[in-house]
Motif scaffolding. Structure first.
Motif, mmCIF file in Angstrom:
data_model
loop_
_atom_site.group_PDB
_atom_site.id
_atom_site.type_symbol
_atom_site.label_atom_id
_atom_site.label_comp_id
_atom_site.label_asym_id
_atom_site.label_seq_id
_atom_site.Cartn_x
_atom_site.Cartn_y
_atom_site.Cartn_z
ATOM 1 N N ASP A 1 0.848 -1.200 0.000
ATOM 2 C CA ASP A 1 0.000 0.000 0.000
ATOM 3 C C ASP A 1 0.883 1.249 0.000
ATOM 4 O O ASP A 1 1.507 1.589 1.003
ATOM 5 C CB ASP A 1 -0.884 -0.043 1.258
ATOM 6 N N ASP A 2 0.916 1.940 -1.156
ATOM 7 C CA ASP A 2 1.782 3.112 -1.275
ATOM 8 C C ASP A 2 1.359 4.259 -0.359
ATOM 9 O O ASP A 2 2.110 5.220 -0.193
ATOM 10 C CB ASP A 2 1.805 3.602 -2.727
ATOM 11 N N ALA A 3 0.146 4.154 0.188
ATOM 12 C CA ALA A 3 -0.296 5.215 1.097
ATOM 13 C C ALA A 3 0.508 5.173 2.401
ATOM 14 O O ALA A 3 0.524 6.134 3.159
ATOM 15 C CB ALA A 3 -1.789 5.058 1.399
ATOM 16 N N ARG A 4 1.129 4.045 2.685
ATOM 17 C CA ARG A 4 1.964 3.923 3.893
ATOM 18 C C ARG A 4 3.365 3.511 3.458
ATOM 19 O O ARG A 4 3.761 2.347 3.617
ATOM 20 C CB ARG A 4 1.351 2.910 4.862
ATOM 21 N N LEU B 1 5.865 1.226 5.393
ATOM 22 C CA LEU B 1 5.587 -0.206 5.510
ATOM 23 C C LEU B 1 5.859 -0.967 4.220
ATOM 24 O O LEU B 1 5.820 -2.196 4.199
ATOM 25 C CB LEU B 1 4.140 -0.441 5.958
ATOM 26 N N ASP C 1 3.163 -5.334 7.435
ATOM 27 C CA ASP C 1 2.110 -4.560 6.775
ATOM 28 C C ASP C 1 1.027 -4.205 7.788
ATOM 29 O O ASP C 1 -0.076 -3.833 7.427
ATOM 30 C CB ASP C 1 1.528 -5.332 5.595
ATOM 31 N N SER C 2 1.349 -4.356 9.043
ATOM 32 C CA SER C 2 0.509 -4.086 10.217
ATOM 33 C C SER C 2 -0.408 -5.259 10.576
ATOM 34 O O SER C 2 -0.988 -5.286 11.644
ATOM 35 C CB SER C 2 -0.291 -2.775 10.111
#
Lengths: 366, 217
Positions: free
Chosen positions: A149-152, A155, A173-174
């Motif tokens: 996820d490029d939004a984070r 990570l 990735d949480s």
């Protein structure tokens, strides 16, 4: 602009494929990045592809005719090279066209202006060497847990950190966390840590093949990995990686010990009935392990798996993909799944290799 | 509503024998002949632009398209003949989830991307309003298109908005963000190819409902 050389088709295909993997698929602000840069000096041809974050450079031996530089559309030249009959290929760049000749085929391709190709950064730190197969295995064990996820962006990286007795790779990735220690590997300074994009490490793992050594250079903003004739250079991710140490529970009262392949096969079978984001449940008791998957209006699957279990009877549900990822990369023949309860992170590790662990959050079920 | 026969002469020839049918003439000029079945689909139709000639004395309507296709409706008995001015159509309302998703994202644009600030919801363009117009942490304009399910047509729609928004010297450069609960792989590829950033968001999480997928942090 001119350049001439002759080489074997397979040499050309391999170089173009490797460099092409870094080429951007987007038109974007710099259309020249859809091309590969080819530079000939004597008999050395250097092929470079880049999307500015990741750069892959391949050096190959060719029969040089005339030194020069050119940028060719990556996909097209790759497709053309791959389509040729085995044997020698002559490439001649003259002005705006590249002529590719391999009897009986002849192609003429319009080149991309070379001066539009950006100056690429490189990692200029001291060279250190790594055992290629061990590093590749470590990459394969952690890269799946990195986020896509490029939004984070943080990570999406793999943390490489100096530990007392070697190097540690960490990704998360949480939902899950992978940790791999490479004892005795000291490539970073004391306390040093860098965040390397997992995409770059994945590409590195792909090019390692059966090479013995990887040479690493760490710059302030870039990391460069050299494997034989291939160099993978990546921008490092800036930012603070989550404090993962505090996430690993220190005391797991329940432990399930099971054959890795047996569990992997069973989860893969049962997963077929874990559709529409439903989890796979692991019912653990002194009897052993039972896997259950239920998808409403579709059906259900059960499978008993031989395992030894110490602890209270417990059922924990997991995302089957994440569980499979962990089992697949765990080293050794036997794994241990340690749990606290149905909501706390479970720890998956190898019976005989203390240098790997995979922390996985359960899925809440009613 | 009328007992009628219909003949089409164009790419092929077709004949509808005598029966009771609904004949609709819309304000834009399109003509459709419906039976009492077949859901939304007419038995025969001619899309606008058309020329409609009504010979009431002979009971024959002739619809001619610019391509020379001719639809001839021969009325045997008119059962009901009504005309209504329907006014301007407000358009299809977005379903509840999509509208709510847009509201939730407008309330907290940082759930799309760190640093985003809302400028306006339903920001107007010449071809319709874009769902959210935001500014990013560097002050650059960001057009956000929100869908429940992200498919290729949503990316196309955002591409068109971006084309118009980027003509505005006060806004440009405007980059696009495509947001949906779930985005189809083809739509992700198309978005990436057009330098449109895509984000999948968790509707339950945005509503404060705890997701069953527990997180480490």
């Amino acid at each position: 602009m001119s350049m001439k050389f002759r080489c074997e088709r397979d040499t050309l295909v391999e170089a173009l494929s490797a460099a092409g993997r870094a080429v951007t698929t987007r038109g974007g602000a710099l259309p020249v990045l859809a091309g590969v840069r080819m530079e000939l000096v004597g008999d050395r041809l250097t092929v470079t592809g880049s999307d500015l974050d990741l750069t892959i450079t391949v050096e190959v031996e060719v029969a040089g005719g005339e030194d020069g530089v050119a940028v060719l559309p990556s996909k097209l030249i790759s497709d053309v090279a791959r389509s040729l009959r085995p044997g020698a290929v002559d490439i001649a760049i003259e002005d705006e066209d590249a002529r590719i000749v391999s009897t009986p085929s002849e192609f003429s391709i319009r080149v991309i202006p070379v001066d539009e190709f950006p100056e690429l950064s490189s990692a200029d730190g001291d060279a250190v060497t790594l055992d290629a197969s061990a590093f590749r295995a470590a990459i394969d064990q952690v890269e799946k847990a990195a986020s896509s996820d490029d939004a984070r962006p943080i990570l999406t990286g793999v943390l490489m950190a100096a530990e007392e007795d070697g190097l540690r790779l960490v990704s998360t990735d949480s939902y899950r966390l992978s940790v791999r220690d490479l004892a005795g590997t000291t490539i970073l300074g004391e306390g040093q840590k860098v965040l390397v994009p997992s995409r770059a490490l994945k590409e590195l793992s792909r090019v390692v093949g059966d090479a013995d050594e990887i040479t690493l250079r760490l710059g302030e903003r870039d990391a460069g990995f050299q494997v034989g004739p291939v160099k993978v250079t990546t921008r490092l991710i800036e930012g603070e990686f989550p404090n993962y140490r505090g996430l690993i529970p220190s005391n797991h009262p329940n432990a399930l010990t099971v054959d890795r392949e047996t569990l992997l096969d069973a989860v893969r079978r049962v997963r077929l009935l874990a559709q529409e984001s439903t989890p796979v449940r692991l019912a653990m008791s002194s009897e052993g392990l039972e896997l259950v998957a239920v998808t409403q209006d579709v059906g259900q699957a059960h499978e008993a798996v031989e395992a030894s279990y110490n602890g209270d009877d417990l059922t924990v549900a997991f995302n089957p993909e994440y569980l499979i990822d962990g089992i697949e990369v765990a080293p050794g023949d036997e794994i241990i799944l340690e749990t606290v309860d149905e909501l706390k992170p479970a720890l998956l590790k190898s019976s005989d290799d203390p240098d790997f662990l995979y922390l996985l959050m359960p899925v809440r079920v009613s | 509503m009328a007992q009628c026969t219909v003949d089409y002469d164009g790419r092929l020839q077709a004949h509808l024998p005598s029966a009771v049918r609904l004949v609709m003439v819309k304000a834009d000029g399109c003509v459709a002949i419906h039976a009492d079945g077949g859901a939304y689909k007419p038995l025969n139709w001619m899309n606008a632009p058309n020329r409609l000639t009504m010979d009431d004395e002979a009971g024959v309507w002739t619809v001619t398209s610019p391509k020379g296709e001719v639809l001839t409706i021969t009325f045997e008995e008119v059962l009901s003949d009504v005309a209504h001015e329907m006014g301007i159509d407000p358009g299809l309302q977005k379903d509840g989830v999509e509208a709510h998703l847009q509201q939730l994202l407008a309330d907290d644009p940082t759930s799309i991307q760190d640093g985003l600030k809302l400028v306006r919801r339903e920001y107007p363009t010449d071809i319709g309003p874009v769902d959210l117009l935001c500014r990013d942490a560097e002050g650059l304009a960001v057009a956000v298109e929100v869908k429940r399910r992200g498919e290729i047509d949503g990316v196309e729609q955002l591409t068109r908005y971006l084309e118009f928004l980027n003509r505005d010297p006060l806004l440009r450069p405007v980059r696009g963000v495509f947001v949906a609960q779930e985005i189809k792989p083809q739509a992700k590829v198309l978005a990436a190819d057009r330098d449109i950033y895509w984000v999948e968001v968790d509707y339950d999480e945005l509503r404060g409902i705890e997701s069953p997928n527990l997180k480490l942090f």
